[in-house]
Design a protein around this motif. Sequence first.
Motif, PDB file in Angstrom:
ATOM      1  N   ARG A  55       0.854  -1.184   0.000  1.00  0.00           N
ATOM      2  CA  ARG A  55       0.000   0.000   0.000  1.00  0.00           C
ATOM      3  C   ARG A  55       0.894   1.239   0.000  1.00  0.00           C
ATOM      4  O   ARG A  55       2.065   1.174   0.366  1.00  0.00           O
ATOM      5  N   TYR A  56       0.306   2.377  -0.345  1.00  0.00           N
ATOM      6  CA  TYR A  56       1.066   3.629  -0.330  1.00  0.00           C
ATOM      7  C   TYR A  56       1.649   3.880   1.059  1.00  0.00           C
ATOM      8  O   TYR A  56       2.801   4.298   1.189  1.00  0.00           O
ATOM      9  N   ARG A  57       0.859   3.627   2.083  1.00  0.00           N
ATOM     10  CA  ARG A  57       1.356   3.915   3.444  1.00  0.00           C
ATOM     11  C   ARG A  57       2.608   3.111   3.777  1.00  0.00           C
ATOM     12  O   ARG A  57       3.452   3.551   4.560  1.00  0.00           O
ATOM     13  N   GLN A  58       2.773   1.930   3.171  1.00  0.00           N
ATOM     14  CA  GLN A  58       3.985   1.154   3.397  1.00  0.00           C
ATOM     15  C   GLN A  58       5.184   1.781   2.689  1.00  0.00           C
ATOM     16  O   GLN A  58       6.297   1.729   3.205  1.00  0.00           O
ATOM     17  N   PHE A  59       4.944   2.386   1.524  1.00  0.00           N
ATOM     18  CA  PHE A  59       6.010   3.159   0.871  1.00  0.00           C
ATOM     19  C   PHE A  59       6.392   4.341   1.755  1.00  0.00           C
ATOM     20  O   PHE A  59       7.561   4.684   1.895  1.00  0.00           O
ATOM     21  N   HIS A  60       5.391   4.978   2.348  1.00  0.00           N
ATOM     22  CA  HIS A  60       5.634   6.128   3.225  1.00  0.00           C
ATOM     23  C   HIS A  60       6.465   5.707   4.437  1.00  0.00           C
ATOM     24  O   HIS A  60       7.409   6.403   4.826  1.00  0.00           O
ATOM     25  N   GLU A  61       6.130   4.555   5.034  1.00  0.00           N
ATOM     26  CA  GLU A  61       6.912   4.041   6.172  1.00  0.00           C
ATOM     27  C   GLU A  61       8.354   3.769   5.755  1.00  0.00           C
ATOM     28  O   GLU A  61       9.291   4.096   6.484  1.00  0.00           O
ATOM     29  N   LEU A  62       8.523   3.154   4.582  1.00  0.00           N
ATOM     30  CA  LEU A  62       9.860   2.890   4.060  1.00  0.00           C
ATOM     31  C   LEU A  62      10.631   4.193   3.893  1.00  0.00           C
ATOM     32  O   LEU A  62      11.793   4.298   4.295  1.00  0.00           O
ATOM     33  N   ASP A  63       9.977   5.198   3.328  1.00  0.00           N
ATOM     34  CA  ASP A  63      10.625   6.477   3.090  1.00  0.00           C
ATOM     35  C   ASP A  63      11.085   7.120   4.395  1.00  0.00           C
ATOM     36  O   ASP A  63      12.200   7.636   4.478  1.00  0.00           O
ATOM     37  N   MET A  64      10.242   7.069   5.420  1.00  0.00           N
ATOM     38  CA  MET A  64      10.625   7.661   6.712  1.00  0.00           C
ATOM     39  C   MET A  64      11.849   6.950   7.297  1.00  0.00           C
ATOM     40  O   MET A  64      12.770   7.597   7.802  1.00  0.00           O
ATOM     41  N   LYS A  65      11.877   5.624   7.209  1.00  0.00           N
ATOM     42  CA  LYS A  65      13.024   4.860   7.716  1.00  0.00           C
ATOM     43  C   LYS A  65      14.285   5.160   6.903  1.00  0.00           C
ATOM     44  O   LYS A  65      15.372   5.311   7.469  1.00  0.00           O
ATOM     45  N   LEU A  66      14.140   5.237   5.584  1.00  0.00           N
ATOM     46  CA  LEU A  66      15.294   5.548   4.735  1.00  0.00           C
ATOM     47  C   LEU A  66      15.889   6.904   5.082  1.00  0.00           C
ATOM     48  O   LEU A  66      17.108   7.064   5.144  1.00  0.00           O
ATOM     49  N   ARG A  67      15.033   7.876   5.290  1.00  0.00           N
ATOM     50  CA  ARG A  67      15.513   9.237   5.574  1.00  0.00           C
ATOM     51  C   ARG A  67      16.183   9.338   6.938  1.00  0.00           C
ATOM     52  O   ARG A  67      17.086  10.148   7.120  1.00  0.00           O
ATOM     53  N   GLU A  68      15.758   8.490   7.875  1.00  0.00           N
ATOM     54  CA  GLU A  68      16.449   8.440   9.169  1.00  0.00           C
ATOM     55  C   GLU A  68      17.862   7.891   8.987  1.00  0.00           C
ATOM     56  O   GLU A  68      18.814   8.408   9.555  1.00  0.00           O
ATOM     57  N   ARG A  69      17.967   6.847   8.198  1.00  0.00           N
ATOM     58  CA  ARG A  69      19.243   6.154   8.037  1.00  0.00           C
ATOM     59  C   ARG A  69      20.133   6.783   6.972  1.00  0.00           C
ATOM     60  O   ARG A  69      21.357   6.763   7.083  1.00  0.00           O
TER      61      ARG A  69
END
Length: 111
Positions: A55-69
């Motif tokens: 789902r889009y929200r899972q892409f959003h979760e991935l994006d937030m984690k990527l930006r942290e790391r």
Amino acid sequence: STGIERWKRERMDRNIRVQGATIAGHETKEEGGKAFTVFKVEFRSEVAPWVVQRRYRQFHELDMKLRERYPSFAGQLPKKKFGNNLDPAFVEERKKGLEKYLGDLVSDANA
């Protein structure tokens, strides 16, 4: 576990580098009386392709984690939309944006 954790495990369990990713399709699903779009993501590697649904929200979760790391990651998710997000023209536009995002992610040597 969250979708993002499964996504990371699926990639890490294979211990391979993804060479490409595309949105192979999408479908509308319903859960708890709410309809939503699920995108079929096809990953390509030197071993074999595989498909996951997100789902889009899972892409959003991935994006937030990527930006942290990886704060320097330049990929941009398509904007979040509230209401009428099942409109075929909107879904097609989001699909294109997600494909660009995935392309940026795959081509980023640090992510």
